[in-house]
Scaffold this active site. Structure first.
Site, short mmCIF file in Angstrom:
data_model
loop_
_atom_site.label_atom_id
_atom_site.label_comp_id
_atom_site.label_asym_id
_atom_site.label_seq_id
_atom_site.Cartn_x
_atom_site.Cartn_y
_atom_site.Cartn_z
CG ASP A 169 -1.86 0.84 1.18
OD1 ASP A 169 -1.60 2.28 0.74
OD2 ASP A 169 -3.03 0.82 1.62
CD GLU A 259 -19.89 -5.81 -10.24
OE1 GLU A 259 -21.09 -5.31 -9.73
OE2 GLU A 259 -18.78 -6.03 -9.83
CG HIS A 278 -20.99 -6.47 -6.20
ND1 HIS A 278 -20.60 -5.31 -7.02
CD2 HIS A 278 -20.57 -6.03 -4.95
CE1 HIS A 278 -19.88 -4.34 -6.31
NE2 HIS A 278 -19.97 -4.62 -5.08
CB ALA A 281 -21.93 -4.76 1.00
N1 LIG Z 1 -17.24 -6.52 -2.59
C1 LIG Z 1 -17.82 -5.69 -2.11
O1 LIG Z 1 -19.26 -5.71 -2.12
C2 LIG Z 1 -17.45 -4.47 -1.43
C3 LIG Z 1 -17.82 -3.97 -0.29
C4 LIG Z 1 -17.03 -2.96 0.27
C5 LIG Z 1 -16.16 -2.31 -0.16
N2 LIG Z 1 -15.52 -2.77 -1.46
C6 LIG Z 1 -14.49 -2.19 -2.07
O2 LIG Z 1 -13.27 -2.63 -1.53
C7 LIG Z 1 -12.23 -1.80 -1.61
C8 LIG Z 1 -11.56 -1.30 -0.10
O3 LIG Z 1 -12.41 -0.74 0.58
P1 LIG Z 1 -11.83 0.07 1.88
O4 LIG Z 1 -13.28 0.63 2.71
O5 LIG Z 1 -11.06 -0.84 2.52
O6 LIG Z 1 -11.25 1.08 1.34
P2 LIG Z 1 -10.14 2.07 2.25
O7 LIG Z 1 -10.20 3.53 1.67
O8 LIG Z 1 -10.18 1.98 3.63
O9 LIG Z 1 -8.79 1.26 1.83
C9 LIG Z 1 -8.33 1.35 0.48
C10 LIG Z 1 -6.86 1.35 0.57
O10 LIG Z 1 -6.18 1.04 -0.82
C11 LIG Z 1 -4.90 1.88 -0.77
N3 LIG Z 1 -4.46 2.28 -2.14
C12 LIG Z 1 -4.76 3.24 -2.93
N4 LIG Z 1 -4.19 3.16 -4.15
C13 LIG Z 1 -3.42 2.01 -3.98
C14 LIG Z 1 -2.58 1.35 -5.01
N5 LIG Z 1 -2.37 1.97 -6.34
N6 LIG Z 1 -2.05 0.15 -4.56
C15 LIG Z 1 -1.99 -0.22 -3.37
N7 LIG Z 1 -2.92 0.23 -2.50
C16 LIG Z 1 -3.69 1.35 -2.79
C17 LIG Z 1 -5.12 3.14 0.10
O11 LIG Z 1 -3.92 3.65 0.53
C18 LIG Z 1 -6.02 2.38 1.35
O12 LIG Z 1 -5.16 2.25 2.31
C19 LIG Z 1 -12.96 -0.82 -2.37
O13 LIG Z 1 -12.61 -0.61 -3.74
C20 LIG Z 1 -14.35 -0.91 -2.02
O14 LIG Z 1 -15.18 -0.07 -3.25
C21 LIG Z 1 -16.17 -3.89 -2.00
O1 LIG Z 2 -18.92 -0.24 -2.33
C1 LIG Z 2 -19.71 -0.96 -1.51
O2 LIG Z 2 -20.31 -0.70 -0.59
C2 LIG Z 2 -19.78 -2.30 -2.20
O3 LIG Z 2 -19.31 -2.74 -3.47
C3 LIG Z 2 -21.29 -3.02 -1.78
O4 LIG Z 2 -22.06 -2.81 -3.03
P1 LIG Z 2 -23.58 -3.28 -2.91
O5 LIG Z 2 -24.30 -2.06 -1.93
O6 LIG Z 2 -24.10 -2.94 -4.11
O7 LIG Z 2 -23.86 -4.75 -2.24
#
Ligand SMILES: NC(=O)c1ccc[n+]([C@@H]2O[C@H](COP(=O)([O-])OP(=O)(O)OC[C@H]3O[C@@H](n4cnc5c(N)ncnc54)[C@H](O)[C@@H]3O)[C@@H](O)[C@H]2O)c1
Ligand SMILES: O=C(O)[C@H](O)COP(=O)(O)O
Length: 526
Positions: A169, A259, A278, A281
């Site tokens: 990171d 998606e 997906h 969450a």
């Molecule tokens: N699958 C799902 O349903 C779901 C649910 C919630 C969040 N997410 C996704 O998960 C991801 C992480 O969410 P979070 O809440 O932990 O976010 P966050 O902002 O807390 O963490 C993201 C981290 O990525 C780091 N980062 C930025 N650019 C980078 C790079 N080029 N290389 C490596 N690290 C880098 C940042 O410094 C940060 O620490 C996001 O993309 C979010 O949208 C997906």
């Molecule tokens: O960014 C998010 O919070 C996650 O990707 C979850 O997406 P969703 O609310 O469509 O499940």
């Protein structure tokens, strides 16, 4: 009574909160065109990742005051357009952190023990134990890419499972990584050494196809890849090829470039691939968390109160906000600029408020500077509410100084940051009350407005150098919109500031630094 449109499946707890103050209509599965056709009646829109809030939707939303994203990612919302139209965009930055982390961990274990394929085979009447011999995660190496909220929880649980932890990171301090028991390494080393690679980065230009043909080629043939972050971080075609050729042992994906997932070659792979729609969450707890968090903010904004987790404006009272807004924009822009000049791992930020600006409440201005500083790394996940906490977690030392006696313009703001590319300072002012001008870079006087893409050089002030940079950019088809040079003494050191129409193509920066007389060059996007 105001009207709220809910266009994705949202937990009843959120709908109940909204119903106290508004008429709530739930209409799911709308295309952007269908949404644009009905949005003009509504004061608020509540969504998840299933709704695309395009420029056209926002333009059609003549009464829209707030868009609430019941979740984290707002990459399905045209936030700059909403900001221009004065529409508050709020999200729930932490409501589904645990759910997403647990989904990634479930994927890691399910992949190791072939849970999905074994389940299908038993249901198909087979009893094949040998085919589904798995591997243990204990004592294996877990590589966490993106050590933010979700990545940190994955690391904590990984450690509890007895795994060795690596993390990549570029915006996290090694102290923070140490606290989590992770060895902070570069991506190359992480990919070479990890048995499991779990991605937790935001979607942004730097993370697009972070995992591609080249990076897959350096992973171990026994490695397994998990993506519960955002589609597009993995090149899915390259991944399918790598899996077919046995370059890596398996992959578990929850998110995709498109998606719902269409006709992907990943669907043809069996035992070593797990695909979920997906679901990161999708837990009862997370859905209650995000629905109540965002519904409360929509309710508050409709009642004229501030939102606590706005992505595009600070959570301040409207009267205070109106007065401070230009200063906040100045501070955020300078923070973003100095953060990129100083490089990823910023250790310290000094903010100096000079002249009239020093008579205002400095806290929101400091927060705006931090939001700007972190925005390149965290994108929409940093807001006026969490910027200070995010900075603290990253170990950024913040210093504020005030000097009301300085009488230039109506006041100026100077930001100085120390990071992996060294120490840099920028100063800016407001012209006519709201027009931003950068008046100083590293103590070289200039006078330029900030623009989307900029190039800065530090060079020796000598004949011919400007022409050489111009020709070099021209040879790469980079169009220069404006250019200015700042110097302290004739034929001493100088800075050149160029506004360019497009992002600087890869490789040019190193060419620029080879030009005789150029000491350093930086490119930023604001
Ligand atoms: N699958 C799902 O349903 C779901 C649910 C919630 C969040 N997410 C996704 O998960 C991801 C992480 O969410 P979070 O809440 O932990 O976010 P966050 O902002 O807390 O963490 C993201 C981290 O990525 C780091 N980062 C930025 N650019 C980078 C790079 N080029 N290389 C490596 N690290 C880098 C940042 O410094 C940060 O620490 C996001 O993309 C979010 O949208 C997906
Ligand atoms: O960014 C998010 O919070 C996650 O990707 C979850 O997406 P969703 O609310 O469509 O499940």
């Amino acid at each position: 009574m105001p009207k709220v449109l809910v266009s994705d499946s949202i937990d009843q707890a959120g709908l109940d909160i909204l119903s106290q103050v508004a008429q709530v209509d739930v209409k799911t599965g709308l295309s952007p065109d269908e949404l644009a056709a009905i949005i003009s009646d509504y004061d608020a829109l509540m969504i998840r990742s299933g709704t695309r809030v395009t420029k056209a939707v926002i333009e059609a939303g003549k009464q829209l005051k707030i868009i609430g994203r019941a979740g984290v990612g707002v990459d399905n919302v045209d936030v700059p357009m909403a900001t221009r139209r004065g529409i508050v965009v709020v999200n729930s930055p932490e409501g589904n952190t645990i759910a997403a982390a647990e989904h990634a961990l479930a994927m890691m274990l399910a992949l190791s023990r072939h849970i999905a394929a074994a389940d299908q085979s038993v249901k198909a009447g087979q009893w094949n134990r040998k085919q589904f011999t798995g591997v243990e995660v204990y004592k294996k190496t877990l590589g966490v890419v993106g050590l933010g909220k979700i990545g940190s929880h994955v690391a904590n649980v990984g450690r509890a499972l007895g795994m060795n932890l690596l993390a990549y990171d570029p915006f996290i301090s090694s102290e923070r990584a140490d606290q989590l028991g992770c060895r902070l390494v570069d991506l190359d080393l992480l990919l070479r050494e990890a048995d499991y690679v779990s991605l937790h980065v935001p979607k942004m230009p730097e993370t697009m196809h972070l995992i591609n043909e080249q990076t897959l080629a350096i992973m171990k043939p026994t490695a397994r890849l998990i993506n519960c972050s955002r589609g597009g971080v993995i090149d899915e075609i390259a991944l399918a090829n790598a899996l077919k050729q046995g370059q890596i042992a398996g992959a578990a994906l929850d998110v995709y470039e498109e998606e719902p997932l269409g006709n992907s070659p990943l669907k043809q792979l069996d035992k070593n691939v797990i695909l979920t729609p997906h679901l990161g969450a999708s837990t009862e707890e997370a859905q209650v968390n995000v629905a109540t968090d965002v519904a409360e903010q929509i309710r508050d904004v409709l009642l004229g109160l501030p939102a606590r987790s706005a992505v595009n404006i600070p959570g301040l009272r409207a009267e205070v906000l109106d007065k401070l807004r230009p200063y906040l924009q100045l501070s955020e822009t300078l923070g973003n600029l100095v953060g990129q000049l100083a490089g990823g791992r910023v250790e310290s930020l000094s903010v100096r408020l000079q002249g009239d600006i020093a008579n205002h409440d400095s806290q929101p201005i400091m927060i705006a500077a931090l939001k700007g500083l972190l925005s390149h790394a965290l994108q929409e996940r940093v807001n006026y509410v969490n910027a200070s906490i995010e900075a603290k977690e990253r170990g950024i030392h913040v210093v504020e100084t005030r000097d009301a006696a300085v009488k230039d313009y109506t006041g100026s703001l100077q930001l100085m940051a120390k990071g992996s590319l060294g120490e840099h300072s920028v100063t800016g002012v407001l012209l006519g009350g709201d027009e931003i001008r950068i008046t100083d870079i590293d103590e070289f006087p200039i006078n330029v407005p900030p623009t989307r893409y900029m190039l800065f050089t530090l060079h020796r002030d000598m004949p011919g150098i400007i022409g050489k940079i111009g020709s070099l950019l021209g040879s790469f088809n980079v169009n220069i919109a404006s250019m200015q040079v700042g110097r302290k003494i004739v034929r001493g050191d100088a800075v050149m500031v160029l506004s360019i129409d497009d992002p600087l193509p890869e490789g040019i920066l190193s060419e620029i630094t080879k030009v005789p007389g150029i000491r350093d060059a930086y490119t930023v996007s604001l």
